[in-house]
Design a protein around this motif. Structure first.
Motif, PDB file in Angstrom:
ATOM      1  N   LEU A   9       0.874  -1.166   0.000  1.00  0.00           N
ATOM      2  CA  LEU A   9       0.000   0.000   0.000  1.00  0.00           C
ATOM      3  C   LEU A   9       0.912   1.216   0.000  1.00  0.00           C
ATOM      4  O   LEU A   9       1.646   1.446   0.963  1.00  0.00           O
ATOM      5  CB  LEU A   9      -0.895   0.000   1.237  1.00  0.00           C
ATOM      6  N   VAL A  10       0.882   1.976  -1.089  1.00  0.00           N
ATOM      7  CA  VAL A  10       1.745   3.143  -1.218  1.00  0.00           C
ATOM      8  C   VAL A  10       0.850   4.376  -1.277  1.00  0.00           C
ATOM      9  O   VAL A  10       0.118   4.560  -2.253  1.00  0.00           O
ATOM     10  CB  VAL A  10       2.648   3.062  -2.465  1.00  0.00           C
ATOM     11  N   SER A  11       0.897   5.183  -0.221  1.00  0.00           N
ATOM     12  CA  SER A  11       0.052   6.369  -0.109  1.00  0.00           C
ATOM     13  C   SER A  11       0.736   7.571  -0.740  1.00  0.00           C
ATOM     14  O   SER A  11       1.945   7.771  -0.577  1.00  0.00           O
ATOM     15  CB  SER A  11      -0.232   6.691   1.359  1.00  0.00           C
ATOM     16  N   PHE A  12      -0.073   8.392  -1.421  1.00  0.00           N
ATOM     17  CA  PHE A  12       0.428   9.604  -2.075  1.00  0.00           C
ATOM     18  C   PHE A  12      -0.504  10.769  -1.755  1.00  0.00           C
ATOM     19  O   PHE A  12      -1.729  10.604  -1.778  1.00  0.00           O
ATOM     20  CB  PHE A  12       0.468   9.429  -3.599  1.00  0.00           C
ATOM     21  N   THR A  13       0.074  11.938  -1.520  1.00  0.00           N
ATOM     22  CA  THR A  13      -0.744  13.136  -1.363  1.00  0.00           C
ATOM     23  C   THR A  13      -1.032  13.764  -2.718  1.00  0.00           C
ATOM     24  O   THR A  13      -1.951  14.559  -2.845  1.00  0.00           O
ATOM     25  CB  THR A  13      -0.048  14.166  -0.450  1.00  0.00           C
ATOM     26  N   ASP A  14      -0.257  13.391  -3.734  1.00  0.00           N
ATOM     27  CA  ASP A  14      -0.424  13.906  -5.095  1.00  0.00           C
ATOM     28  C   ASP A  14      -0.825  12.754  -6.016  1.00  0.00           C
ATOM     29  O   ASP A  14       0.003  11.876  -6.318  1.00  0.00           O
ATOM     30  CB  ASP A  14       0.883  14.530  -5.567  1.00  0.00           C
ATOM     31  N   PRO A  15      -2.091  12.719  -6.476  1.00  0.00           N
ATOM     32  CA  PRO A  15      -2.534  11.623  -7.348  1.00  0.00           C
ATOM     33  C   PRO A  15      -1.710  11.448  -8.623  1.00  0.00           C
ATOM     34  O   PRO A  15      -1.542  10.324  -9.095  1.00  0.00           O
ATOM     35  CB  PRO A  15      -3.983  11.994  -7.676  1.00  0.00           C
ATOM     36  N   SER A  16      -1.146  12.526  -9.174  1.00  0.00           N
ATOM     37  CA  SER A  16      -0.351  12.377 -10.398  1.00  0.00           C
ATOM     38  C   SER A  16       0.929  11.578 -10.123  1.00  0.00           C
ATOM     39  O   SER A  16       1.382  10.818 -10.981  1.00  0.00           O
ATOM     40  CB  SER A  16      -0.022  13.737 -11.001  1.00  0.00           C
ATOM     41  N   ARG A  17       1.493  11.729  -8.936  1.00  0.00           N
ATOM     42  CA  ARG A  17       2.683  10.939  -8.586  1.00  0.00           C
ATOM     43  C   ARG A  17       2.303   9.470  -8.417  1.00  0.00           C
ATOM     44  O   ARG A  17       3.082   8.571  -8.744  1.00  0.00           O
ATOM     45  CB  ARG A  17       3.332  11.481  -7.318  1.00  0.00           C
TER      46      ARG A  17
END
Length: 166
Positions: A9-17
């Motif tokens: 599970l890899v969380s991102f604050t920026d959906p494009s990343r």
């Protein structure tokens, strides 16, 4: 590290990343499946990208095996055998996809508004490729064994069933 089955599970604050990381994740060694969960700033959930390695192969294989068995019955046997084999294999494949969907539903609560989550199901011989992918794209990685993840999904399904019954 021995070859182990993990759900990452890899969380991102920026959906494009997250989407850029997904493009690389589909080529990770041992990949079984990957998906991106995004939540808009308005709170709407979307699954814009997903990949299942070998999707459709069981259905085609079932049709071929059924057709070969059907050779014993002549041309009409091939037709019925192919259809029956493909239908049975497709039903099994669809059941697996439904179970995988339950996992994504359970994970949806972990995606904050305006953020995204990359979910990767794979057999890892080494953690380095996935660790490096998360680091390069600025994601926060959490690694669960497939058994841990399955237990969490089952617990969520049981909890949902308890709330659905009067």
């Amino acid at each position: 590290m021995a070859d182990t089955h993990h759900v990452l599970l890899v969380s991102f604050t920026d959906p494009s990343r997250c989407r850029a990381a997904y493009e690389e994740a589909v080529s990770l060694p041992g990949l079984r499946q990957a998906a991106v969960l995004e939540r808009s700033t308005e709170g709407l959930l979307d699954v814009p990208d997903n990949h299942v390695r070998g999707a459709g192969v069981p259905t085609v294989g079932g049709g071929v095996v059924g057709g070969l068995v059907g050779l014993l019955g002549g041309p009409i046997g091939v037709l019925f055998g192919s259809a029956a084999g493909a239908a049975l294999a497709n039903a099994a494949e669809n059941r697996q996809l439904i179970e995988d969907g339950a996992g994504l539903i359970m994970l949806s609560s972990r995606v904050q508004d305006g953020a995204a989550l990359l979910v990767v199901d794979l057999h890892e011989a080494s953690p380095e490729p996935a660790d490096e992918l998360a680091r390069r794209h600025g994601g926060a990685l959490r690694r669960l064994t497939a058994k841990e993840f399955a237990a969490q999904v089952e617990a969520a399904e049981r909890a949902a069933e308890r709330t659905d019954t009067p």
